[in-house]
Design an enzyme around this catalytic site. Structure first.
Site, PDB file in Angstrom:
ATOM      1  N   CYS A   2      41.701  27.513  29.609  1.00 31.21           N
ATOM      2  CA  CYS A   2      40.850  27.003  28.548  1.00 31.21           C
ATOM      3  C   CYS A   2      40.392  25.609  28.942  1.00 31.21           C
ATOM      4  O   CYS A   2      41.015  24.961  29.774  1.00 31.21           O
ATOM      5  CB  CYS A   2      41.613  26.947  27.238  1.00 31.21           C
ATOM      6  SG  CYS A   2      42.254  28.557  26.766  1.00 31.21           S
ATOM      7  N   ARG A  27      33.418  27.836  33.713  1.00 28.03           N
ATOM      8  CA  ARG A  27      34.635  28.530  34.094  1.00 28.03           C
ATOM      9  C   ARG A  27      34.790  29.862  33.349  1.00 28.03           C
ATOM     10  O   ARG A  27      35.691  30.630  33.666  1.00 28.03           O
ATOM     11  CB  ARG A  27      35.832  27.649  33.761  1.00 28.03           C
ATOM     12  CG  ARG A  27      35.871  26.403  34.597  1.00 28.03           C
ATOM     13  CD  ARG A  27      36.427  25.261  33.791  1.00 28.03           C
ATOM     14  NE  ARG A  27      36.998  24.251  34.647  1.00 28.03           N
ATOM     15  CZ  ARG A  27      38.301  24.074  34.801  1.00 28.03           C
ATOM     16  NH1 ARG A  27      39.156  24.834  34.170  1.00 28.03           N
ATOM     17  NH2 ARG A  27      38.735  23.149  35.584  1.00 28.03           N
ATOM     18  N   TRP A  77      39.618  30.927  26.636  1.00 32.89           N
ATOM     19  CA  TRP A  77      39.672  32.189  27.381  1.00 32.89           C
ATOM     20  C   TRP A  77      40.873  32.905  26.789  1.00 32.89           C
ATOM     21  O   TRP A  77      42.014  32.496  26.984  1.00 32.89           O
ATOM     22  CB  TRP A  77      39.860  31.913  28.866  1.00 32.89           C
ATOM     23  CG  TRP A  77      39.710  33.107  29.731  1.00 32.89           C
ATOM     24  CD1 TRP A  77      38.555  33.613  30.246  1.00 32.89           C
ATOM     25  CD2 TRP A  77      40.764  33.955  30.220  1.00 32.89           C
ATOM     26  NE1 TRP A  77      38.824  34.715  31.014  1.00 32.89           N
ATOM     27  CE2 TRP A  77      40.175  34.952  31.011  1.00 32.89           C
ATOM     28  CE3 TRP A  77      42.150  33.971  30.056  1.00 32.89           C
ATOM     29  CZ2 TRP A  77      40.914  35.949  31.637  1.00 32.89           C
ATOM     30  CZ3 TRP A  77      42.883  34.963  30.675  1.00 32.89           C
ATOM     31  CH2 TRP A  77      42.259  35.945  31.459  1.00 32.89           C
ATOM     32  N   ASN A 103      45.797  24.468  26.028  1.00 36.84           N
ATOM     33  CA  ASN A 103      45.531  25.316  27.189  1.00 36.84           C
ATOM     34  C   ASN A 103      46.888  25.745  27.731  1.00 36.84           C
ATOM     35  O   ASN A 103      47.752  24.899  27.942  1.00 36.84           O
ATOM     36  CB  ASN A 103      44.766  24.487  28.236  1.00 36.84           C
ATOM     37  CG  ASN A 103      44.575  25.218  29.543  1.00 36.84           C
ATOM     38  OD1 ASN A 103      44.730  26.443  29.611  1.00 36.84           O
ATOM     39  ND2 ASN A 103      44.238  24.479  30.586  1.00 36.84           N
ATOM     40  N   GLY A 104      47.088  27.046  27.926  1.00 40.30           N
ATOM     41  CA  GLY A 104      48.377  27.518  28.449  1.00 40.30           C
ATOM     42  C   GLY A 104      48.956  28.598  27.554  1.00 40.30           C
ATOM     43  O   GLY A 104      48.263  29.139  26.687  1.00 40.30           O
ATOM     44  N   GLU A 487      36.441  40.810  50.485  1.00 37.80           N
ATOM     45  CA  GLU A 487      35.747  39.730  49.782  1.00 37.80           C
ATOM     46  C   GLU A 487      34.358  40.186  49.308  1.00 37.80           C
ATOM     47  O   GLU A 487      33.947  39.877  48.190  1.00 37.80           O
ATOM     48  CB  GLU A 487      35.648  38.501  50.712  1.00 37.80           C
ATOM     49  CG  GLU A 487      34.882  37.316  50.169  1.00 37.80           C
ATOM     50  CD  GLU A 487      35.401  36.770  48.847  1.00 37.80           C
ATOM     51  OE1 GLU A 487      36.487  37.158  48.396  1.00 37.80           O
ATOM     52  OE2 GLU A 487      34.675  35.961  48.245  1.00 37.80           O
ATOM     53  N   LYS A 491      33.211  40.280  45.385  1.00 39.78           N
ATOM     54  CA  LYS A 491      32.022  39.600  44.855  1.00 39.78           C
ATOM     55  C   LYS A 491      31.199  40.574  44.003  1.00 39.78           C
ATOM     56  O   LYS A 491      30.753  40.235  42.923  1.00 39.78           O
ATOM     57  CB  LYS A 491      31.133  39.041  45.978  1.00 39.78           C
ATOM     58  CG  LYS A 491      31.634  37.827  46.698  1.00 39.78           C
ATOM     59  CD  LYS A 491      31.601  36.530  45.921  1.00 39.78           C
ATOM     60  CE  LYS A 491      32.859  36.287  45.148  1.00 39.78           C
ATOM     61  NZ  LYS A 491      34.036  35.828  45.756  1.00 39.78           N
ATOM     62  N   GLU A 494      32.976  41.403  40.684  1.00 43.28           N
ATOM     63  CA  GLU A 494      33.055  40.289  39.743  1.00 43.28           C
ATOM     64  C   GLU A 494      31.774  40.055  38.981  1.00 43.28           C
ATOM     65  O   GLU A 494      31.816  39.778  37.793  1.00 43.28           O
ATOM     66  CB  GLU A 494      33.343  38.989  40.516  1.00 43.28           C
ATOM     67  CG  GLU A 494      34.750  38.815  40.943  1.00 43.28           C
ATOM     68  CD  GLU A 494      34.910  37.505  41.688  1.00 43.28           C
ATOM     69  OE1 GLU A 494      34.241  37.314  42.723  1.00 43.28           O
ATOM     70  OE2 GLU A 494      35.699  36.672  41.247  1.00 43.28           O
ATOM     71  N   HIS A 510      42.330  58.756  55.390  1.00 43.65           N
ATOM     72  CA  HIS A 510      43.656  58.995  54.815  1.00 43.65           C
ATOM     73  C   HIS A 510      43.603  59.091  53.296  1.00 43.65           C
ATOM     74  O   HIS A 510      44.615  58.906  52.624  1.00 43.65           O
ATOM     75  CB  HIS A 510      44.630  57.905  55.263  1.00 43.65           C
ATOM     76  CG  HIS A 510      44.813  57.874  56.751  1.00 43.65           C
ATOM     77  ND1 HIS A 510      45.527  58.836  57.417  1.00 43.65           N
ATOM     78  CD2 HIS A 510      44.315  57.039  57.695  1.00 43.65           C
ATOM     79  CE1 HIS A 510      45.487  58.575  58.716  1.00 43.65           C
ATOM     80  NE2 HIS A 510      44.750  57.500  58.915  1.00 43.65           N
ATOM     81  N   LYS A 610      37.126  30.343  35.854  1.00 43.46           N
ATOM     82  CA  LYS A 610      37.066  29.739  37.187  1.00 43.46           C
ATOM     83  C   LYS A 610      38.429  29.281  37.668  1.00 43.46           C
ATOM     84  O   LYS A 610      38.749  29.354  38.838  1.00 43.46           O
ATOM     85  CB  LYS A 610      36.092  28.560  37.147  1.00 43.46           C
ATOM     86  CG  LYS A 610      35.878  27.866  38.478  1.00 43.46           C
ATOM     87  CD  LYS A 610      35.043  28.720  39.400  1.00 43.46           C
ATOM     88  CE  LYS A 610      34.831  28.127  40.767  1.00 43.46           C
ATOM     89  NZ  LYS A 610      34.489  29.175  41.745  1.00 43.46           N
TER      90      LYS A 610
HETATM   91  C1  F6R Z   1      36.684  35.001  43.161  1.00 44.37           C
HETATM   92  C2  F6R Z   1      37.380  33.966  42.435  1.00 44.37           C
HETATM   93  C3  F6R Z   1      38.828  34.158  42.155  1.00 44.37           C
HETATM   94  C4  F6R Z   1      39.588  32.976  42.737  1.00 44.37           C
HETATM   95  C5  F6R Z   1      41.072  33.069  42.368  1.00 44.37           C
HETATM   96  C6  F6R Z   1      41.873  31.941  43.005  1.00 44.37           C
HETATM   97  O1  F6R Z   1      35.326  34.766  43.248  1.00 44.37           O
HETATM   98  O2  F6R Z   1      36.808  32.971  42.109  1.00 44.37           O
HETATM   99  O3  F6R Z   1      39.297  35.353  42.680  1.00 44.37           O
HETATM  100  O4  F6R Z   1      39.418  32.992  44.116  1.00 44.37           O
HETATM  101  O5  F6R Z   1      41.217  33.012  40.980  1.00 44.37           O
HETATM  102  O6  F6R Z   1      41.429  30.696  42.581  1.00 44.37           O
HETATM  103  P1  F6R Z   1      41.761  29.391  43.396  1.00 44.37           P
HETATM  104  O7  F6R Z   1      41.164  29.525  44.736  1.00 44.37           O
HETATM  105  O8  F6R Z   1      41.163  28.284  42.588  1.00 44.37           O
HETATM  106  O9  F6R Z   1      43.268  29.284  43.477  1.00 44.37           O
END
Ligand code: F6R
Length: 615
Positions: A2, A27, A77, A103-104, A487, A491, A494, A510, A610
């Site tokens: 949050c 975020r 969030w 937050n938490g 990756e 992307k 997401e 497999h 984020k």
């Molecule tokens: C993918 C993304 C998330 C972060 C993950 C780790 O686009 O943004 O999968 O990579 O939450 O976050 P960090 O790197 O901040 O520890």
């Protein structure tokens, strides 16, 4: 997860709070709210959905929000309770005089709620946060002192929290505290701030204090007092934020994600700057504090990370093992923390994190440190908790990443990992020095090569248009580009919500091959170098034989590809070791344009945040 902003001072509290929250909005959030002390009374405004809904609500009430002295704001969030207006923060006590944002996750909230119900507290929500509001108010009733009440309540809380609290009877005060969740104090002229992250306040001041766990900040317009949980004053260093406010602008791009993809050439130049002086000179990593002896004695490396950072870690496994002969294990932080931590002083533990605030990775590195491992952090946020707790650091200098989907931070992490692998190899003498020189030279050429990829977006846009309506996608690769496939698929998932999965190409037969038909496109990453090129090509042929529509991502000049692939996304030739950097860029763009064609909220995809500061 949050976002929190608190302000005490003479300016329009509403404007400061909403502006600060909008800087954290990237975020990803589902509701928002503020509480202000206006004309000596606490007023709360909350709205479900995007921050704009709260802004609209506040506009309709603007005439009643005058003579403000302090306020707290929050974007949520959802964890406990649905993302509704009632569950949105701030939460208050029975009489509404004490309000807080949080937050938490407070783990013992159920026991506390039962206890507080017995004391007459009436609960309007199922949230853990409301319990904290009642708990502090209950203590305030006994102590009649807000800082003391917050400290007394904190002694009862289990779990993670950053709190920002105010009381109607202390109109010029806000109190903050944190445990395993970020909170900074920012100092202005005749005004002070609390925030969960620096973008919320950087427009107003760069002077900050980083609170540690179990520290408490009492802010008035002209004073900041930091204490421990017993109220004893703690001396703290004031620091200057390393960012410029301009980082939060889209600079003419439609989305932050597109801007950040395009920033990658400069980001790579920044990461290399000062660390790679010349191809004939050794790599310089001043913030790596391991001695040469310690490096030579390393028996094992463990890398822990989440999401995109985990994919960077998987690439690093290939290069570190190849360059240094040290065995490397890679594990998601969320798994690492619930196993016995089998590590020691001869194991280097590397944590990778864009934000430096990811809860699981913080817990993991703390566990590793506790058993004597040296912890090296690779992060984009030198001002983060992880950076501050690290034994060694490689800052990746990618600038603030606003789009929820990580792009430039991935490639910045990769470059940092290449540099570190070469640094260790040079100390150990474990890899052919002429090959290292060649790779250093190629690394310096990467920005130009990415610029070439970015200048040929049309072919990617055409491909995105052709595939935007598919519901499923498979990405295949082998070797060092298997993580690139993961990756690329992440992307797409997401930001477009298409079900995309990355597989090692050899694993297709497999099991996953059973899913293949004309409704399941397959994207194969074929970067020439080792023997895996031919192997992936033959796996791709197997997929084509099952009627899958085929896309190639390649630097190869191979006429045979046209027989197998309907679309060929070309990238410049590059050494296979460095190829994930180049190959990831078209995959980022493909995901971006598919999401764009589908009209998705590219920068703030649903359900995502984020910075994942809860477990
Ligand atoms: C993918 C993304 C998330 C972060 C993950 C780790 O686009 O943004 O999968 O990579 O939450 O976050 P960090 O790197 O901040 O520890």
């Amino acid at each position: 997860m949050c976002g929190i902003v608190g302000y005490v001072g003479p300016k329009s509290v509403i404007d400061i709070l909403t502006n600060g929250l909008s800087k954290l909005e990237y975020r990803g959030y589902d509701s928002a709210g503020v509480a202000v002390n206006s004309n000596g009374k606490i007023k709360i405004y909350k709205a479900e959905g995007k921050l704009q809904n709260l802004k609209d609500l506040l506009e309709t009430h603007r005439s009643e929000i005058t003579n403000t002295t302090a306020g707290i704001g929050h974007i949520r969030w959802a964890t406990h309770g649905a993302p509704t207006t009632i569950n949105a923060h701030p939460h208050s006590c029975n009489c509404g005089k004490l309000v807080l944002v949080h937050n938490g996750i407070v783990e013992n909230y159920k026991e506390l709620r039962e206890e507080l119900k017995g004391c007459g507290c009436i609960f309007k929500t199922e949230t853990d946060t409301e319990v904290v509001a009642h708990l502090i108010a209950h203590e305030y009733g006994k102590l009649n002192d807000l800082p003391k009440a917050v400290r007394a309540a904190a002694k009862r809380l289990k779990g993670a929290y950053a709190l920002c609290v105010m009381h109607q009877d202390d109109p010029n005060m806000i109190v903050g505290t944190r445990k395993n969740a970020p909170l900074i104090v920012a100092m202005g002229q005749g005004e002070n701030y609390l925030a969960s992250d620096s973008p919320a306040i950087i427009e107003y001041t760069k002077r900050v204090i980083y609170l540690d766990d179990d520290q408490f900040a009492v802010l008035t317009p002209t004073s900041v007092l930091i204490t421990d949980i017993d109220g004893k004053q703690v001396a703290k260093k004031e620091e200057i934020l390393p960012w410029e406010p301009v980082a939060m602008s889209k600079m003419g791009y439609k989305h932050f994600m597109l801007k950040e993809i395009h920033e990658q050439p400069d980001v790579i130049r920044n990461v290399l700057s000062g660390k790679l002086p010349d191809i004939t000179k050794p790599i310089v990593l001043d913030e790596v504090k391991l001695t040469k002896e310690q490096i030579k004695n390393l028996k094992r490396i463990e890398i822990i990370a989440c999401g995109t950072s985990l994919h960077a870690a998987l690439v690093a496994k290939y290069i570190l093992e190849a360059f240094t002969n040290i065995p490397v294990d890679v594990e998601p932080s969320s798994e690492y923390i619930y196993r016995k931590t089998v590590t020691d002083a001869n194991t280097l533990v590397i944590g990778i994190s864009q934000s430096g605030e990811t809860s699981d990775t913080i817990t993991a590195i703390r566990q590793a440190k506790a058993v004597g491992s040296h912890v090296l952090i690779i992060t984009n946020r030198p001002d983060s908790i992880m950076a501050r707790e690290a034994d060694s650091l490689i800052p990746v200098n990618a600038g603030i990443e606003v789009s929820v989907a990580a792009t430039k931070s991935f490639n910045a992490q990769l470059i940092a990992l290449y540099l570190f692998s070469m640094y260790v190899a040079e100390i150990k003498g474990s890899f052919d020095s002429s090959k290292i020189e060649q790779l250093k030279h190629e690394m310096m050429m990467l920005p130009q090569k990415i610029e070439t990829v970015l200048s040929h977006e049309e072919s990617i846009i055409k491909c995105a248009r052709a595939f935007a309506s598919y519901k499923n996608f498979i990405y295949i690769a082998r070797g060092i580009n298997y993580p690139t496939a993961l990756e690329g698929a992440l992307k797409l998932k997401e930001i477009s919500y298409i079900n995309a999965t990355g597989y090692p190409a050899g694993e297709l037969k497999h099991g996953p091959i059973a899913m293949l038909d004309e409704t399941m496109p397959v994207l194969a990453i074929l970067m020439p170098g080792s023997i895996v090129y031919e192997k992936i090509l033959s796996n791709a042929e197997e997929a084509k034989a099952r009627n899958a529509r085929m896309i190639a991502l390649t630097s190869a000049e191979d006429p045979h590809l046209e027989d197998v692939f309907e679309y060929i996304l070309k990238v410049p030739a590059v050494d296979e070791y460095l190829s994930p950097v180049i190959a990831s860029v078209p995959l980022q763009l493909l995901a971006y344009y598919i999401a764009e064609f589908l009209g998705k909220d590219v920068d703030q995809p649903r359900n995502l945040a984020k910075s994942v500061t809860v477990e």
